[in-house]
Write a protein that holds these residues in place. Sequence first.
Motif, PDB file in Angstrom:
ATOM      1  N   ALA A   1      -3.685   0.426  -2.793  1.00 33.52           N
ATOM      2  CA  ALA A   1      -3.244  -0.969  -2.805  1.00 33.52           C
ATOM      3  C   ALA A   1      -3.794  -1.693  -1.582  1.00 33.52           C
TER       4      ALA A   1
ATOM      5  N   ARG B   1      -1.755  -6.732  -2.058  1.00 38.35           N
ATOM      6  CA  ARG B   1      -0.953  -6.094  -3.105  1.00 38.35           C
ATOM      7  C   ARG B   1       0.323  -5.499  -2.510  1.00 38.35           C
TER       8      ARG B   1
ATOM      9  N   ARG C   1       2.642  -8.429  -1.773  1.00 38.01           N
ATOM     10  CA  ARG C   1       3.196  -9.076  -2.956  1.00 38.01           C
ATOM     11  C   ARG C   1       4.134  -8.159  -3.734  1.00 38.01           C
ATOM     12  N   SER C   2       3.794  -6.895  -3.865  1.00 38.07           N
ATOM     13  CA  SER C   2       4.542  -5.998  -4.747  1.00 38.07           C
ATOM     14  C   SER C   2       5.609  -5.178  -4.037  1.00 38.07           C
ATOM     15  N   VAL C   3       5.467  -4.977  -2.731  1.00 42.15           N
ATOM     16  CA  VAL C   3       6.406  -4.126  -2.001  1.00 42.15           C
ATOM     17  C   VAL C   3       7.240  -4.929  -1.008  1.00 42.15           C
TER      18      VAL C   3
END
Length: 304
Positions: free
Chosen positions: A204, A208, A211-213
């Motif tokens: 990642a 990423r 945004r995702s974690v």
Amino acid sequence: MTTQNRTGVRRALSSPLATIAVLVMTLLWTLPTFGLFVTSLRPQSDVAQSGWWEAFLHPHFTLSNYHDVLFNGGFGVSNGLMPYLVNSLAITIPATVFPIALAAMAAYVLAWVPFKGSDTVFFVFFALQVVPLQMALVPLLQLFSGGAHIGSATVFPALGLGGTYAPVWLAHTMFALPLAVFLLHNFIAQLPRDLIEAARVDGASHFRVFRSVVLPLATPALASFAIFQFLWVWNDLLVGLTFTGGTPEVAPMTARLAQLSGSFGDHWEILTAGAFVSVVIPLIVFFSLQRYFVRGLLAGSVKG
């Protein structure tokens, strides 16, 4: 704090005396707001002759004050407060979203993207909190309207943003960033390192991971700061009046509320209706995000 001390504090806060104290404080805190609401529902003749608490002895309520303040206007205000309410929303929502978005990205970089001088940058952000807002208003206004020049050389061109919302957005974003970066950095920096490293090992990118974690885990902290920033911008008069110039096209609601009572203060029913309208929207925002509020305030306060 030891386990025994924590137990003692918990018992003290759960005692009947503590409950009574909280109820009394809540009553004293909400009583002025309740009085404001009752006054906003009374006719002008009743407001001029008696206090709001007498409204329950001789009930006579009307919604005409709200209709007048929103659509007909009061003293010094044409077409009502509705255009200024829209202006306040157009100022407050972007001025809340912009600093949170920028501060979240800056906090992630300072916490999880090591580079030379990152600690210095963080402490500079933190130190900017001591700069009084009032000292920056005039220089910023001159910068936006006339630019910056050294002799005949233009260092920063005039932006020509007069009569728009942009100067207010920029000013509120600048003033909010130091505190926002500081608070969000303290939370994001204490996220589990294993979680961040696992995402990086899986390929990642930093964007990423952010945004995702990071963003889902940082929601309580983001919501808490959003509440503070929204309330600050919504209730602000100084910044809004300085950068909008008081023009009706972009002036916030706070720039017009003081004119509603008239020259001799004989329109309190209009003023209280306008004030209560200005209170309702922040209350909606607070109660919508309150479940994140306590978690966000305590986030990052302790390790482990």
